[in-house]
Design an enzyme around this catalytic site. Sequence first.
Site, mmCIF file in Angstrom:
data_model
loop_
_atom_site.group_PDB
_atom_site.id
_atom_site.type_symbol
_atom_site.label_atom_id
_atom_site.label_comp_id
_atom_site.label_asym_id
_atom_site.label_seq_id
_atom_site.Cartn_x
_atom_site.Cartn_y
_atom_site.Cartn_z
ATOM 1 N N ARG A 19 -52.655 -14.456 -9.886
ATOM 2 C CA ARG A 19 -52.407 -15.599 -9.004
ATOM 3 C C ARG A 19 -51.904 -15.116 -7.632
ATOM 4 O O ARG A 19 -52.599 -15.194 -6.639
ATOM 5 C CB ARG A 19 -51.389 -16.557 -9.658
ATOM 6 C CG ARG A 19 -51.412 -17.966 -9.091
ATOM 7 C CD ARG A 19 -50.636 -18.133 -7.814
ATOM 8 N NE ARG A 19 -49.240 -17.739 -7.955
ATOM 9 C CZ ARG A 19 -48.419 -17.551 -6.931
ATOM 10 N NH1 ARG A 19 -48.861 -17.713 -5.701
ATOM 11 N NH2 ARG A 19 -47.183 -17.171 -7.119
ATOM 12 N N ASP A 20 -50.700 -14.555 -7.589
ATOM 13 C CA ASP A 20 -50.102 -14.200 -6.298
ATOM 14 C C ASP A 20 -50.884 -13.085 -5.612
ATOM 15 O O ASP A 20 -51.069 -13.090 -4.395
ATOM 16 C CB ASP A 20 -48.642 -13.771 -6.514
ATOM 17 C CG ASP A 20 -47.772 -14.000 -5.288
ATOM 18 O OD1 ASP A 20 -48.333 -14.175 -4.200
ATOM 19 O OD2 ASP A 20 -46.543 -13.988 -5.415
ATOM 20 N N ASN A 31 -46.299 -8.244 -4.059
ATOM 21 C CA ASN A 31 -45.277 -8.339 -5.102
ATOM 22 C C ASN A 31 -44.817 -6.931 -5.467
ATOM 23 O O ASN A 31 -45.506 -5.958 -5.194
ATOM 24 C CB ASN A 31 -45.881 -8.981 -6.364
ATOM 25 C CG ASN A 31 -46.297 -10.410 -6.142
ATOM 26 O OD1 ASN A 31 -47.451 -10.691 -5.865
ATOM 27 N ND2 ASN A 31 -45.351 -11.308 -6.236
ATOM 28 N N HIS A 90 -38.477 -13.619 -8.415
ATOM 29 C CA HIS A 90 -39.838 -13.344 -7.926
ATOM 30 C C HIS A 90 -39.659 -12.576 -6.620
ATOM 31 O O HIS A 90 -39.235 -13.133 -5.615
ATOM 32 C CB HIS A 90 -40.567 -14.678 -7.710
ATOM 33 C CG HIS A 90 -41.932 -14.545 -7.125
ATOM 34 N ND1 HIS A 90 -43.078 -14.602 -7.894
ATOM 35 C CD2 HIS A 90 -42.349 -14.360 -5.852
ATOM 36 C CE1 HIS A 90 -44.133 -14.465 -7.105
ATOM 37 N NE2 HIS A 90 -43.720 -14.319 -5.864
ATOM 38 N N HIS A 129 -40.826 -9.676 -3.603
ATOM 39 C CA HIS A 129 -41.878 -8.958 -2.882
ATOM 40 C C HIS A 129 -41.279 -7.679 -2.306
ATOM 41 O O HIS A 129 -40.091 -7.607 -2.046
ATOM 42 C CB HIS A 129 -42.463 -9.839 -1.778
ATOM 43 C CG HIS A 129 -43.424 -10.868 -2.294
ATOM 44 N ND1 HIS A 129 -44.744 -10.888 -1.962
ATOM 45 C CD2 HIS A 129 -43.246 -11.903 -3.146
ATOM 46 C CE1 HIS A 129 -45.350 -11.894 -2.566
ATOM 47 N NE2 HIS A 129 -44.462 -12.546 -3.302
ATOM 48 N N CYS A 177 -49.616 -6.604 1.957
ATOM 49 C CA CYS A 177 -48.986 -7.470 2.953
ATOM 50 C C CYS A 177 -49.693 -7.227 4.271
ATOM 51 O O CYS A 177 -49.587 -6.155 4.853
ATOM 52 C CB CYS A 177 -47.500 -7.163 3.087
ATOM 53 S SG CYS A 177 -46.734 -8.164 4.375
HETATM 54 ZN ZN ZN Z 1 -44.998 -14.383 -4.207
#
Ligand code: ZN
Length: 315
Positions: A15-16, A254, A212, A214, A245
Amino acid sequence: MPQEIDILVSEVGPRDGLQSIKRIMDTQDKLNWIKALAASGIQEIEVGSFVSPRLLPQMADCAKLVSETNKIDNLMVLALVPNLKGAELAVAAGARKLTIPPSASHAHSIKNIGKTPAEAIEEVHRICKFRDNLPVKQRPDIEVGISTAFGCTLEGTVSEDWVIEMAGLLARAGADSIGLSDTTGYANPAQIKRMFRRLRSEIGDEKMGGAHLHNTRGQGLANVVAAIEVDVSTFDSSLGGLGGCPYAPGATGNIVTEDLVFMLEAMGLNTGIDLDALIASREVLLRGLPDEVLYGNVPEVGLPKGFTYAAKRNS
Ligand code: ZN
């Protein structure tokens, strides 16, 4: 029965990670990857997001992914839902756990979902009411991760008092667990400790969610250690730091699952995950996304000589 573990590593790459990748990964390739991740011992995977396929074509196959991956043994399948409509679609697809990402930053919230934080909390309330009206067997677990909880690229500093107040409001709205997300990679270890302590005293042990994180500024694993010191026991991460990123070349998106699992196991914390199998699942991912840049130090250099898993050492 899930294996006894100390820390739950929740894989969010499908997902992310994929969300920020333009080329569409084929559904079957995604399924192969998710199966390989589960086979390595990962017990929770966020497989996609029920957003409009017009906005995010990469996530258009989410319903199919949920129904297929629900068949995998010992795996909790998570689906992100931005609103009630997404929740309805997720439940129709058979999702047993939903994750909702309201943002603490006003500007980020408006830009992301077109709602103020207060309106986003109201939407969580609506989703919880929808769940409560479902037959017991169909009711999904509802997890909330407060986005931009440690700072925002649009607003800069986000009020810590407001983040904690928001967590309280979300708990009263009916969420089963509430965690904090460093969406922008702004967090530092001192802040992580302070905020997760405050979160626990606001919402109690029962509703404590995970972190969560990063790795945008290289603080990811330091932040994990800080969170462990205040008894956070669930961490989101993505295989190979997928997604990267775009604003910080070389910085992962992440935190990298492989490096996270290695650190936890080396610290004596059982994750239930086999690192060789986990690292091998990078190949399965790359079959679906040839030449994609993957990050991670442990996959690069391998496990240290004499490395022993936590479960083995503790027994
Ligand atoms: Zn995220």
